[in-house]
Design an enzyme around this catalytic site. Structure first.
Site, PDB file in Angstrom:
ATOM      1  N   ASP A   1      30.473  18.799   5.443  1.00  0.00           N
ATOM      2  CA  ASP A   1      29.131  19.079   4.898  1.00  0.00           C
ATOM      3  C   ASP A   1      28.818  17.866   3.970  1.00  0.00           C
ATOM      4  O   ASP A   1      29.672  17.564   2.969  1.00  0.00           O
ATOM      5  CB  ASP A   1      29.195  20.338   4.038  1.00  0.00           C
ATOM      6  CG  ASP A   1      27.897  20.725   3.429  1.00  0.00           C
ATOM      7  OD1 ASP A   1      26.993  19.692   3.348  1.00  0.00           O
ATOM      8  OD2 ASP A   1      27.868  21.758   2.899  1.00  0.00           O
TER       9      ASP A   1
ATOM     10  N   CYS B   1      29.184  18.213   0.327  1.00  0.00           N
ATOM     11  CA  CYS B   1      30.437  18.856  -0.341  1.00  0.00           C
ATOM     12  C   CYS B   1      31.021  17.723  -1.342  1.00  0.00           C
ATOM     13  O   CYS B   1      31.321  16.761  -0.323  1.00  0.00           O
ATOM     14  CB  CYS B   1      31.208  19.489   0.631  1.00  0.00           C
ATOM     15  SG  CYS B   1      32.942  19.478   0.676  1.00  0.00           S
TER      16      CYS B   1
END
Length: 247
Positions: free
Chosen positions: A127, A130
């Site tokens: 992600d 992230c």
């Protein structure tokens, strides 16, 4: 997941439903799955598989692994350990499932980075928003230098129709996906034509949910084992250990 089932899973208590004949055949396994789903509509129940214990079947409910009784009444959250062989029966099944599911990813659906001569290959659910995904991607030159190839899949943790989802869709729609992913992990904006869809992101996200992904980055090894973020030298040591026979 419905609130009651979430409570059940976290509390490790029973899931009650009407009895079925058991999962002695494909039809029985499907019947058992439908029985559980009827109790909690909207949940995702994996088709039950036989376990080493008679009358107990391995399944997962919304990605949570556990064992269900043949009559569909009891669901026990957790792993089954074989004390004789000192092995984790449940994890071995999960590893096989991961290997099989990753085979469904077409070559053009990965974002791949590879050294001239790869010694190891890891698949990574990532992600761009992230923090540890960004850290892993920043480590990429060191990973490549150690002979580690990286194949990325998208898993925007916030789910569909969110900023992270749109960012990952833009990355996968870019003419140069690797460059776009690098920019995204640096926090730079990545845009793409409106004509490009998010089908690949949706596929990867659904796959991650099937695997019960606990967080990102989730690193999947060739044997189906999983790792979380670790510095390059520790990751290399883990790959060497997993490559040893009997590990």
């Amino acid at each position: 997941m419905l609130p009651m089932l979430r409570y059940v899973l976290l509390s490790c208590v029973l899931v009650s439903s009407s009895p079925v004949s058991g999962a002695s055949s494909d039809r029985g396994a499907d019947s058992l799955r439908k029985t559980i789903e009827a109790r909690e509509p909207g949940t995702r129940v994996a088709t039950p598989q036989r376990s080493p214990v008679t009358g107990v079947y391995l399944t997962s409910i919304d990605g949570v692994s556990g064992y269900v009784s043949a009559d569909g009444r009891y669901f026990i959250v957790g792993d089954m350990l074989d004390l004789a062989s000192r092995s984790n029966v449940t994890e071995e099944v999960r590893k096989a499932a991961r290997r099989a599911l990753l085979q469904t990813i077409a070559p053009d659906e990965w974002i791949a980075f590879a050294p001239a001569k790869a010694k190891y290959t890891i698949a990574v659910f990532t992600d761009a928003d992230c923090p540890y995904c960004r850290k892993l991607h920043a480590d990429l030159p060191q990973l490549l230098a150690r002979g580690i190839a990286v194949r990325y899949m998208a898993f925007p943790r916030s789910g569909p129709n969110t900023k992270s989802w749109r960012t990952m869709a833009a990355v996968w729609c870019s003419s140069d996906r690797r460059e776009a992913l690098t920019r995204a992990t640096r926090g730079e904006a990545v845009t793409t034509p409106n004509s490009c869809g998010d089908a690949v992101i949706a596929k990867h996200y659904a796959l991650g949910q099937q695997l019960g992904i606990p967080g990102t980055p989730m690193i999947v090894l060739n044997d189906g084992a999983t790792l979380s973020y670790m510095p390059p030298d520790k990751l290399l040591a883990a790959l060497v250990e997993h490559a040893r026979p009997g590990s």
